[in-house]
Scaffold this motif. Structure first.
Motif, short mmCIF file in Angstrom:
data_model
loop_
_atom_site.label_atom_id
_atom_site.label_comp_id
_atom_site.label_asym_id
_atom_site.label_seq_id
_atom_site.Cartn_x
_atom_site.Cartn_y
_atom_site.Cartn_z
N VAL A 21 -1.87 18.05 25.59
CA VAL A 21 -2.79 17.55 24.57
C VAL A 21 -3.38 16.20 24.92
CG1 VAL A 21 -1.66 18.85 22.73
CG2 VAL A 21 -0.88 16.54 23.26
N GLU A 22 -2.91 15.61 26.03
CA GLU A 22 -3.39 14.29 26.42
C GLU A 22 -3.65 14.24 27.92
OE1 GLU A 22 -1.17 11.30 23.24
OE2 GLU A 22 -0.45 11.46 25.31
N ASP B 36 -9.63 18.07 24.41
CA ASP B 36 -10.21 19.06 23.50
C ASP B 36 -9.87 20.48 23.92
OD1 ASP B 36 -11.42 17.12 21.90
OD2 ASP B 36 -13.15 17.01 23.25
N ASP B 37 -9.79 20.70 25.22
CA ASP B 37 -9.47 22.04 25.69
C ASP B 37 -8.93 21.98 27.11
OD1 ASP B 37 -11.62 21.96 27.59
OD2 ASP B 37 -13.01 22.60 26.04
N PRO C 75 -5.95 23.18 19.25
CA PRO C 75 -6.09 23.08 17.80
C PRO C 75 -6.18 21.62 17.36
CG PRO C 75 -3.83 23.55 18.38
CD PRO C 75 -4.61 23.62 19.66
N ASP C 76 -6.72 21.41 16.16
CA ASP C 76 -6.81 20.04 15.64
C ASP C 76 -5.43 19.46 15.37
OD1 ASP C 76 -9.57 20.15 15.74
OD2 ASP C 76 -9.76 20.91 13.70
N GLU C 77 -4.49 20.32 14.96
CA GLU C 77 -3.14 19.86 14.67
C GLU C 77 -2.13 20.86 15.26
OE1 GLU C 77 -2.60 19.29 10.53
OE2 GLU C 77 -4.10 17.71 10.35
N LYS D 176 -0.09 24.45 20.88
CA LYS D 176 -0.56 25.76 21.28
C LYS D 176 0.25 26.19 22.50
CE LYS D 176 -4.82 28.31 22.42
NZ LYS D 176 -6.28 28.21 22.59
N ALA E 195 -9.42 26.30 23.86
CA ALA E 195 -9.55 25.09 23.04
C ALA E 195 -8.22 24.74 22.40
CB ALA E 195 -10.62 25.30 21.97
N ASP F 115 -7.02 11.93 24.17
CA ASP F 115 -6.88 13.28 23.62
C ASP F 115 -7.73 14.27 24.40
OD1 ASP F 115 -5.19 12.38 21.66
OD2 ASP F 115 -6.76 12.16 20.14
#
Length: 355
Positions: free
Chosen positions: A64-65, A73-74, A110-112, A115, A108, A71
């Motif tokens: 995620v980073e 995004d995908d 997720p916002d929170e 995955k 992609a 951050d």
């Protein structure tokens, strides 16, 4: 001569402007280039695997980073590497001979939350050690470092346990199954086998519960009453080089129920009043208490008879129509919980009231 020199100066000036424009704009960047580390994903650190009689399934979390904490995004894609080494030629200190990369789709983020990605490999060859690692990419040139490496042994799996049954208890489910003695190809087991209980809550994914077992029984006490649990059991073959997952049994389901009665009421007392025979007692302090049942026994009776039920918060009962022919009457009190049908405690010691 002067005119000629002016023309040359003009031509040189135009060429200089053209070259300067090409040098400034020909690289294709409209903005400042992004440093590579700002889009380079952190490496995967939780690559893990699950073996079954069909092969292996690998799981890992999407990064995620970036390595600098930005951050993402995908993930554009994952790159999986696999190595296969015969057990009899494995060298502990030698480099692992990973093969050509396998490209896997990303996606992609997720916002929170997290995955999870997965990859399944079948048609594994018995007698070999398998190694897997994965990298993630956020662009065609932004590829992460290697993940942790997963290693496991593959041999012909053992059969699945048969005869799995489960008995629901109070905050427990007890499982039993038959021992496994053969491989999938019918050959007799020579290696030791253990068993892994798998559990699903409410139809969700099955997860290992408890440690590997030598025997064919297991009592699951990490359960909540009135919730439905599903179970499977997997056979695990044990070798010096590692464990091999075998067949998985059919599902069974059980719902543990509250079968524990409340405490027995104490300090039961009674007196005769103008309204009838009054019985009272100390309250039972339990969270699932519903109330009390009052029993009456006449001299000569073998067993008491239920004469009333008292719901919380009351701890008193008046027998308004006691049998007029009995000079002495005996009363006892039990407690009941909220379950249907209710769990009932044993009755308190009897108290005698003169009628």
């Amino acid at each position: 001569m002067i005119k000629s020199r002016k023309i040359s100066t003009t031509v040189i000036g135009v060429a200089t402007i053209f070259l300067s424009a090409f040098a400034l704009g020909g690289c294709g960047f409209k903005d400042k280039p992004v440093p590579p580390q700002q889009v380079l994903p952190r490496p995967v650190t939780d690559l893990r695997h699950q073996l079954s009689e069909k092969g292996v399934t690998l799981y890992w979390s999407y990064p995620v980073e970036t390595v600098t904490g930005e951050d993402l995004d995908d993930i554009s894609e994952f790159v999986m590497f696999r190595a296969v080494v015969p057990v009899d030629s494995y060298c502990e200190t030698c480099p692992v001979p990973f093969g050509s990369p396998i490209s896997l789709p990303g996606g992609a983020l997720p916002d929170e939350g997290k995955k999870t990605a997965s990859y399944q490999a079948t048609l594994l060859r018995p007698g070999n050690l398998y190694f897997f690692k994965v990298r993630s990419k956020s662009g065609w040139w932004a590829e992460s470092a290697d993940s942790n490496t997963v290693r496991f042994l593959w041999n012909t799996p053992a059969l699945a346990p048969e005869g799995l049954s489960v008995t629901a208890g109070d905050k427990s489910n007890a499982l039993q199954w038959q021992p496994v003695k053969s491989h999938l190809d019918g050959t007799t087991l020579k290696e030791a086998v253990k068993y892994q209980v798998l559990r699903s809550l409410g139809g969700g994914p099955f997860q290992p519960v408890g440690d590997l077992l030598d025997g064919t029984e297991y009592v699951d006490t990490d359960v909540t009453n009135n919730r439905k649990y599903f179970y499977q059991v997997q056979t695990i073959s044990i070798y010096p080089q590692g464990a091999v997952g075998g067949g998985v049994s059919n599902n069974v389901a059980a719902t543990p129920l509250d079968k524990t009665p409340p405490a027995v009421p104490n300090d039961v007392r009674g007196i005769k009043t103008g309204a009838g025979l009054k019985i009272f007692w100390s309250p039972v302090e339990e969270s699932d208490l519903k109330g009390y049942r009052v029993y009456r026994r006449l001299p000569g009776d073998d067993a008491p008879q239920l004469v009333g039920e008292v719901l919380l918060p009351y701890t008193m009962f008046i027998d308004r129509e006691p049998p007029a022919t009995a000079a002495r009457i005996y009363y006892s009190v039990s407690s009941i919980d909220k379950r249907t049908p209710a769990n009932e405690s044993t009755s308190s010691p009897e108290v005698m009231i003169k009628n």
